[in-house]
Design a protein around this motif. Structure first.
Motif, mmCIF file in Angstrom:
data_model
loop_
_atom_site.group_PDB
_atom_site.id
_atom_site.type_symbol
_atom_site.label_atom_id
_atom_site.label_comp_id
_atom_site.label_asym_id
_atom_site.label_seq_id
_atom_site.Cartn_x
_atom_site.Cartn_y
_atom_site.Cartn_z
ATOM 1 N N MET A 203 0.938 -1.198 0.018
ATOM 2 C CA MET A 203 -0.239 0.123 0.088
ATOM 3 C C MET A 203 0.862 1.389 0.078
ATOM 4 S SD MET A 203 -3.125 1.236 2.577
ATOM 5 C CE MET A 203 -2.187 1.582 4.064
ATOM 6 N N GLN A 204 0.484 2.206 -0.865
ATOM 7 C CA GLN A 204 1.177 3.461 -1.063
ATOM 8 C C GLN A 204 2.581 3.352 -1.814
ATOM 9 O OE1 GLN A 204 1.293 5.411 3.088
ATOM 10 N NE2 GLN A 204 0.003 6.886 1.946
ATOM 11 N N ASP A 205 2.859 2.062 -2.231
ATOM 12 C CA ASP A 205 4.160 2.105 -3.409
ATOM 13 C C ASP A 205 3.691 2.542 -4.597
ATOM 14 O OD1 ASP A 205 5.597 1.060 -1.202
ATOM 15 O OD2 ASP A 205 5.554 -0.972 -1.788
ATOM 16 N N ALA A 206 4.743 2.764 -5.515
ATOM 17 C CA ALA A 206 4.290 3.069 -6.841
ATOM 18 C C ALA A 206 5.296 2.302 -7.844
ATOM 19 C CB ALA A 206 4.629 4.700 -6.858
ATOM 20 N N LEU A 207 4.975 2.416 -9.051
ATOM 21 C CA LEU A 207 5.963 1.843 -10.008
ATOM 22 C C LEU A 207 5.865 2.490 -11.448
ATOM 23 C CD1 LEU A 207 7.207 -1.104 -10.498
ATOM 24 C CD2 LEU A 207 5.265 -1.907 -11.622
ATOM 25 N N GLU A 208 7.356 2.972 -11.611
ATOM 26 C CA GLU A 208 7.309 3.605 -13.176
ATOM 27 C C GLU A 208 7.563 2.409 -14.080
ATOM 28 O OE1 GLU A 208 11.182 6.058 -12.751
ATOM 29 O OE2 GLU A 208 10.261 7.324 -11.313
ATOM 30 N N ILE A 209 6.972 2.556 -15.175
ATOM 31 C CA ILE A 209 6.908 1.720 -16.290
ATOM 32 C C ILE A 209 7.248 2.450 -17.565
ATOM 33 C CG2 ILE A 209 5.079 0.057 -17.229
ATOM 34 C CD1 ILE A 209 3.425 0.204 -14.823
ATOM 35 N N THR A 210 8.021 1.720 -18.150
ATOM 36 C CA THR A 210 8.607 2.446 -19.346
ATOM 37 C C THR A 210 8.569 1.448 -20.624
ATOM 38 O OG1 THR A 210 9.773 3.861 -18.325
ATOM 39 C CG2 THR A 210 10.256 3.787 -20.469
ATOM 40 N N GLU A 211 7.569 1.480 -21.599
ATOM 41 C CA GLU A 211 7.759 0.751 -22.679
ATOM 42 C C GLU A 211 7.619 -0.685 -22.359
ATOM 43 O OE1 GLU A 211 10.809 2.315 -25.121
ATOM 44 O OE2 GLU A 211 9.948 3.529 -26.359
ATOM 45 N N GLU A 212 6.779 -1.028 -21.327
ATOM 46 C CA GLU A 212 6.859 -2.465 -20.894
ATOM 47 C C GLU A 212 5.405 -2.949 -20.575
ATOM 48 O OE1 GLU A 212 8.985 -5.620 -17.928
ATOM 49 O OE2 GLU A 212 9.935 -3.514 -18.488
ATOM 50 N N ASP A 213 4.835 -3.888 -21.211
ATOM 51 C CA ASP A 213 3.543 -4.492 -20.522
ATOM 52 C C ASP A 213 3.851 -5.148 -19.231
ATOM 53 O OD1 ASP A 213 2.859 -3.709 -23.054
ATOM 54 O OD2 ASP A 213 2.727 -5.780 -23.808
ATOM 55 N N ILE A 214 2.854 -4.909 -18.438
ATOM 56 C CA ILE A 214 2.858 -5.674 -17.062
ATOM 57 C C ILE A 214 1.341 -6.725 -16.738
ATOM 58 C CG2 ILE A 214 3.854 -3.759 -16.005
ATOM 59 C CD1 ILE A 214 1.177 -2.769 -14.968
ATOM 60 N N LYS A 215 1.622 -7.536 -16.127
ATOM 61 C CA LYS A 215 0.536 -8.423 -15.402
ATOM 62 C C LYS A 215 0.380 -8.124 -13.958
ATOM 63 C CE LYS A 215 -0.037 -12.483 -17.259
ATOM 64 N NZ LYS A 215 -1.513 -12.270 -17.450
ATOM 65 N N ILE A 216 -0.466 -7.905 -13.326
ATOM 66 C CA ILE A 216 -0.787 -7.378 -12.154
ATOM 67 C C ILE A 216 -1.555 -8.744 -11.478
ATOM 68 C CG2 ILE A 216 -1.881 -6.055 -10.433
ATOM 69 C CD1 ILE A 216 -1.996 -3.912 -12.368
ATOM 70 N N LYS A 217 -1.028 -9.387 -10.204
ATOM 71 C CA LYS A 217 -1.927 -10.235 -9.750
ATOM 72 C C LYS A 217 -2.020 -9.770 -8.096
ATOM 73 C CE LYS A 217 -1.955 -14.997 -7.545
ATOM 74 N NZ LYS A 217 -1.492 -16.284 -7.580
ATOM 75 N N ALA A 218 -3.136 -9.534 -7.808
ATOM 76 C CA ALA A 218 -3.754 -9.152 -6.466
ATOM 77 C C ALA A 218 -3.215 -10.145 -5.280
ATOM 78 C CB ALA A 218 -4.799 -8.832 -6.278
ATOM 79 N N LEU A 219 -2.527 -9.912 -4.333
ATOM 80 C CA LEU A 219 -1.945 -10.838 -3.367
ATOM 81 C C LEU A 219 -2.874 -10.581 -2.306
ATOM 82 C CD1 LEU A 219 1.888 -9.886 -3.014
ATOM 83 C CD2 LEU A 219 0.729 -12.042 -4.348
#
Length: 231
Positions: A203-219
């Motif tokens: 919670m409250q973390d962030a992620l910089e994403i540059t020219e890359e697809d992501i897959k999110i899994k909710a823990l």
């Protein structure tokens, strides 16, 4: 390319009535290597005590979006607008040539909202205000497109090639988000925790994403905001 931003290492402020996490340089937190991410200039994660708030103050030449996480946010401005928004609702203000506004918590509970500033594609726009009372279920296990450029198809439109998306993802559910060539995105883990391309966010973390697809899994059941923009 992905870069995790640990919330414990962000700038912060505690004024008693207001507690803030600063994703980028703001107020007394100044880091010359952390001024912005593309056209994204500010994300402040604000906690505002009941009966307090930001009294009338000026802004200009900035696209300002407020995303309410919990509580009630009451907006007033020199254009005559006055509105109270709650969880999942979004307001937008183009400060343009100059506007005065206030933001208060006139409710009985703690207010948490994300204050987002995006640099416009040019200076000198006529000031403008809008809001949208999104249905919470419209972001359940699917991306809700809340903000786009004037050429886009989101309900709220700003003066910049940027898109904002919201999502609540149930525990153990997965979802993709694509960030194509010459594009980048900034993801905020508002609530919960997740695994994103083998990177764990809390919670409250962030992620910089540059020219890359992501897959999110909710823990655990998780709540996200993504600001996607040109690189």
């Amino acid at each position: 390319m992905l870069k995790r931003i640990d919330h414990t290492k962000m700038g912060s402020s505690d004024l008693g009535w207001l507690k803030s996490k600063f994703h980028f340089s703001f107020a007394d937190y100044y880091n010359p290597s952390n001024l912005n991410f593309g056209t994204l200039r500010v994300i402040n994660d604000d906690l505002v005590e009941a009966g307090t708030g930001f009294d009338t103050h000026p802004h200009r030449d900035m696209e300002i979006v407020s995303y309410v996480v919990n509580g009630e946010l009451t907006h007033g401005d020199s254009m005559g607008n006055k509105r109270t928004l709650s969880r999942g609702h979004v307001q937008y203000m183009s400060a343009g040539t100059g506007v005065l506004h206030s933001e208060h918590n006139f409710g009985e509970e703690l207010l948490r909202f994300l204050q987002i500033w995006i640099i416009p594609n040019k200076k000198g726009y006529e000031p403008n205000y809008g809001d949208y009372l999104f249905d919470w279920n419209d972001r359940k296990n699917k991306w809700l497109h809340i903000v786009s450029s004037k050429e886009g198809d989101a309900p709220i439109k700003i003066n910049q090639d940027s898109n904002l998306f919201a999502l609540e993802l149930d525990k153990d559910q997965e979802i993709d988000f694509k960030v194509g060539k010459d594009r980048q995105a900034y993801l905020v883990q508002i609530e919960g925790s997740s695994d994103i391309n083998s990177i764990v966010l809390n919670m409250q973390d962030a992620l910089e994403i540059t020219e890359e697809d992501i897959k999110i899994k909710a823990l655990e059941t998780s709540h996200f905001l993504v600001v996607e923009m040109k690189k």
